[in-house]
Design a protein around this motif. Sequence first.
Motif, short mmCIF file in Angstrom:
data_model
loop_
_atom_site.label_atom_id
_atom_site.label_comp_id
_atom_site.label_asym_id
_atom_site.label_seq_id
_atom_site.Cartn_x
_atom_site.Cartn_y
_atom_site.Cartn_z
N ALA A 133 0.83 -1.21 0.00
CA ALA A 133 0.00 0.00 0.00
C ALA A 133 0.86 1.26 0.00
CB ALA A 133 -0.93 0.00 1.21
N LEU A 134 2.08 1.17 0.52
CA LEU A 134 2.95 2.34 0.58
C LEU A 134 3.54 2.69 -0.78
CD1 LEU A 134 2.67 1.68 3.62
CD2 LEU A 134 5.05 2.41 3.88
N ALA A 135 3.50 1.73 -1.72
CA ALA A 135 4.07 1.98 -3.04
C ALA A 135 3.34 3.09 -3.78
CB ALA A 135 4.06 0.70 -3.86
N MET A 159 15.76 0.01 5.23
CA MET A 159 14.50 0.20 4.50
C MET A 159 14.57 -0.47 3.12
SD MET A 159 12.65 3.59 2.96
CE MET A 159 13.38 3.21 1.36
N ASP A 160 15.68 -0.26 2.41
CA ASP A 160 15.81 -0.88 1.08
C ASP A 160 15.71 -2.39 1.18
OD1 ASP A 160 16.13 1.60 -0.07
OD2 ASP A 160 18.31 1.46 -0.26
N ASP A 178 12.97 -7.52 0.38
CA ASP A 178 12.52 -8.81 0.91
C ASP A 178 11.06 -9.08 0.58
OD1 ASP A 178 15.01 -9.24 1.93
OD2 ASP A 178 14.52 -8.71 4.00
N HIS A 179 10.27 -8.01 0.46
CA HIS A 179 8.84 -8.17 0.14
C HIS A 179 8.57 -7.95 -1.35
CE1 HIS A 179 8.64 -7.69 4.52
NE2 HIS A 179 7.47 -8.26 4.46
N ARG A 180 9.65 -7.83 -2.15
CA ARG A 180 9.55 -7.69 -3.61
C ARG A 180 8.64 -6.51 -4.00
NH1 ARG A 180 10.08 -13.08 -2.54
NH2 ARG A 180 11.68 -14.18 -3.72
N ILE A 181 8.85 -5.41 -3.32
CA ILE A 181 8.09 -4.20 -3.58
C ILE A 181 9.07 -3.06 -3.81
CG2 ILE A 181 6.49 -2.50 -2.58
CD1 ILE A 181 5.27 -4.89 -1.02
N GLU A 182 8.77 -2.22 -4.78
CA GLU A 182 9.63 -1.08 -5.07
C GLU A 182 9.07 0.18 -4.43
OE1 GLU A 182 11.59 1.27 -8.91
OE2 GLU A 182 10.52 -0.63 -9.18
#
Length: 320
Positions: free
Chosen positions: A188-190, A207-208, A213-217
């Motif tokens: 949701a933060l993406a 943070m990176d 780890d969650h495969r989110i950019e």
Amino acid sequence: MKNLTLRQLRVFAEVARELSFVRAAERLHLTPPAVTMQVKELEEAMGLLLFDRQGRKVSLTTAGEYFLVYARRVLATLRDAEVAMARLRHLDTGRLSIGMVATAKYFVPRMLVRFRDEHPGIETQLRVGANREELVRLLEAGDVDLAVMGRPPRELVCRAEPFAAHPHVFVAPPGHPILQSGHPPLSALAHYPMLVREPASGTRALMDRFFQDHRIEARIAMEMPSNETIKQAVMAGMGLSFLSLHTIGLELRVGELELVHVENSPVIRTWNVVHLQSRVLSPSAEAFRYFILEEGEHHLAAHDRPWLEPVAHATATPQG
């Protein structure tokens, strides 16, 4: 070289560290002309130029780089001798230099006040590294006795002892739409801009890794060099951020920032007190090391409790 003085070596080492005669003078509590004179006398005694001066720009010559290695060895040996003599005297006095990453400045000074109440004879100095890399350089050069940091430096042979949990959280300004989601997934933060520390920061690295780890950019809108700048930008409504919980206690208490209870957060790491294994700690450094290992966890847990306990209760699995 038999006419060299310790004063000249100290002045030379400080100018070499700062690459500025003016800043070295400030650090040594001398006037710039006095620093210039000490370096000039040293160069005359050596028969070599140690610094290349081009206007206000100062850099070490090849001879200066070589000599700096030996000057630091001499000064380090003198510090070790001072430590040995202090141990023989069994005095609760001496000098203590503590280095820390910028995030630690929100709690180390408070702990240092308590430490000085117990050890009033110890003269203390705080050095804040702009980022982790700078703190590692201070530690390697022997400019600090102990360092308070997150990730211990793998590039140095050192002893790192964890003393407290270090939670990292997502924050938003009051009234932000993400706060209506309760416990949103990281995905949701993406959709929202992120205000982040510079790549050399330990907070940024954490943070990176969390996003990877969650495969989110993450949608990185801006990089900023300090926690204070980021907090002000978040409060102004420029975006969300990921910060150490230990940097935002005041803002949470007065309602200027709110936690975003993202799933799988807070991200918990540890605080470490670190020192080079090659250096014998002075009695004052040993005293502070023992103090922070004994008191650090209790001090920080008291700070964290009001913000972490509600999260723990809300996410606990119901019994029965």
